[in-house]
Design an enzyme around this catalytic site. Sequence first.
Site, PDB file in Angstrom:
ATOM      1  N   ASN A 134      11.068-145.200  33.584  1.00 51.16           N
ATOM      2  CA  ASN A 134      11.325-143.994  34.374  1.00 51.16           C
ATOM      3  C   ASN A 134      10.445-142.909  33.768  1.00 51.16           C
ATOM      4  OD1 ASN A 134      12.306-141.746  35.684  1.00 51.16           O
ATOM      5  ND2 ASN A 134      14.233-141.670  34.536  1.00 51.16           N
ATOM      6  N   GLY A 142      17.053-139.156  26.164  1.00 47.32           N
ATOM      7  CA  GLY A 142      16.017-138.279  25.643  1.00 47.32           C
ATOM      8  C   GLY A 142      16.390-137.585  24.343  1.00 47.32           C
ATOM      9  N   GLU A 190      19.662-136.359  35.076  1.00 45.20           N
ATOM     10  CA  GLU A 190      18.888-135.107  35.170  1.00 45.20           C
ATOM     11  C   GLU A 190      18.974-134.537  36.579  1.00 45.20           C
ATOM     12  OE1 GLU A 190      15.287-136.743  33.564  1.00 45.20           O
ATOM     13  OE2 GLU A 190      16.316-136.962  31.641  1.00 45.20           O
ATOM     14  N   HIS A 226      20.085-140.140  38.811  1.00 49.62           N
ATOM     15  CA  HIS A 226      19.817-139.949  37.384  1.00 49.62           C
ATOM     16  C   HIS A 226      20.541-138.698  36.892  1.00 49.62           C
ATOM     17  CE1 HIS A 226      17.700-139.123  33.675  1.00 49.62           C
ATOM     18  NE2 HIS A 226      17.384-140.398  33.660  1.00 49.62           N
ATOM     19  N   SER A 246      17.438-143.638  25.278  1.00 48.38           N
ATOM     20  CA  SER A 246      16.738-143.818  24.009  1.00 48.38           C
ATOM     21  C   SER A 246      16.565-145.283  23.615  1.00 48.38           C
ATOM     22  CB  SER A 246      17.433-143.032  22.888  1.00 48.38           C
ATOM     23  OG  SER A 246      17.452-141.639  23.191  1.00 48.38           O
ATOM     24  N   LYS A 288       9.794-139.966  34.767  1.00 43.24           N
ATOM     25  CA  LYS A 288      10.254-138.577  34.953  1.00 43.24           C
ATOM     26  C   LYS A 288       9.077-137.714  35.428  1.00 43.24           C
ATOM     27  CE  LYS A 288      13.812-139.572  31.614  1.00 43.24           C
ATOM     28  NZ  LYS A 288      14.818-139.095  30.688  1.00 43.24           N
ATOM     29  N   GLU A 332      23.837-145.063  31.763  1.00 37.23           N
ATOM     30  CA  GLU A 332      23.081-144.165  30.889  1.00 37.23           C
ATOM     31  C   GLU A 332      23.997-143.064  30.372  1.00 37.23           C
ATOM     32  OE1 GLU A 332      18.596-144.441  31.775  1.00 37.23           O
ATOM     33  OE2 GLU A 332      19.421-142.832  32.996  1.00 37.23           O
TER      34      GLU A 332
HETATM   35  P1  PGA Z   1      15.074-142.004  27.493  1.00 38.13           P
HETATM   36  O1  PGA Z   1      15.429-141.816  29.048  1.00 38.13           O
HETATM   37  O2  PGA Z   1      14.727-143.468  27.334  1.00 38.13           O
HETATM   38  O3  PGA Z   1      13.920-141.089  27.244  1.00 38.13           O
HETATM   39  O4  PGA Z   1      16.301-141.636  26.738  1.00 38.13           O
HETATM   40  C1  PGA Z   1      16.141-142.778  29.742  1.00 38.13           C
HETATM   41  C2  PGA Z   1      16.345-142.307  31.150  1.00 38.13           C
HETATM   42  O5  PGA Z   1      16.540-141.108  31.346  1.00 38.13           O
HETATM   43  O6  PGA Z   1      16.304-143.106  32.111  1.00 38.13           O
END
Ligand code: PGA
Length: 255
Positions: free
Chosen positions: A13, A176, A100, A98, A216, A15, A170
């Site tokens: 992903n 992140g 976010e 997601h 992560s 982003k 998640e």
């Molecule tokens: P990350 O993001 O691996 O940077 O923690 C995962 C995601 O948001 O899908």
Amino acid sequence: MNKAKRSAVIAGNWKMNKTPSEAKALIEEMKPLVKDAGCDVVLCVPFIDVPAAVEAAKGSNIKIGAENVHFKASGAYTGEISAEMLTEAGVEYVVIGHSERRTYFGETDQTVNLRTLAALNAGLKAIVCVGETLEQRELGYTETLLKFQTKMALTNVTKEQLKNVIIAYEPVWAIGTGVTATADQADEGNGFVRAAVAEVYGEEAAQALTVQYGGSMNAGNAEELLAKENVDGGLIGGASLKAPDFAAIVAAASK
Ligand code: PGA
């Protein structure tokens, strides 16, 4: 059915990262590194990168996904992209809900459901994200929340359509942040998702569902996470922006 029979899917992903030319370069770098993958490999990229990504991935085992889709077929929705626009452009997967988007862009369980239905009706594979905040976890609501989000997202999704759904657990506190859920926490969360699906669609359908962990996941911790019975793959943010790191996760999922 058990883990060995479910399809493992590693999805990047990106982003809001990479311009079209950077997308092309990164995919060219990844192609030889993931060509022998024993799992499905997907890269979910910004809308503007889709044509370059589809072109770069052509003839390889990398599938291209988008990071969102609107729930209406067309109309006065400035700034939005429809499922048909995505399929015509060569997109096969789409990330929906997601955290976010839920946090910054007003995504709700209802709009997640509508987007999921639109994606599935257009023949896209939906990667639906669910996850609890740290506060919800500390209050003891993780199971309740994950089951609720899962069932809400799948409202009116048929058993046949469920075959094109992947759910990504998640935990919001792990995205992140560099803080990964322990392998046991990931397994437990994924298990709650699978149990919710079993309650609605039955045990067999739930056992066939691919449930990813995301938050992560990286080259160093992927193998331990992916070894868990309920972890069928990963949704990878930061580590999907570096070809060797992403390839190491794909290799871990291919074991
Ligand atoms: P990350 O993001 O691996 O940077 O923690 C995962 C995601 O948001 O899908």
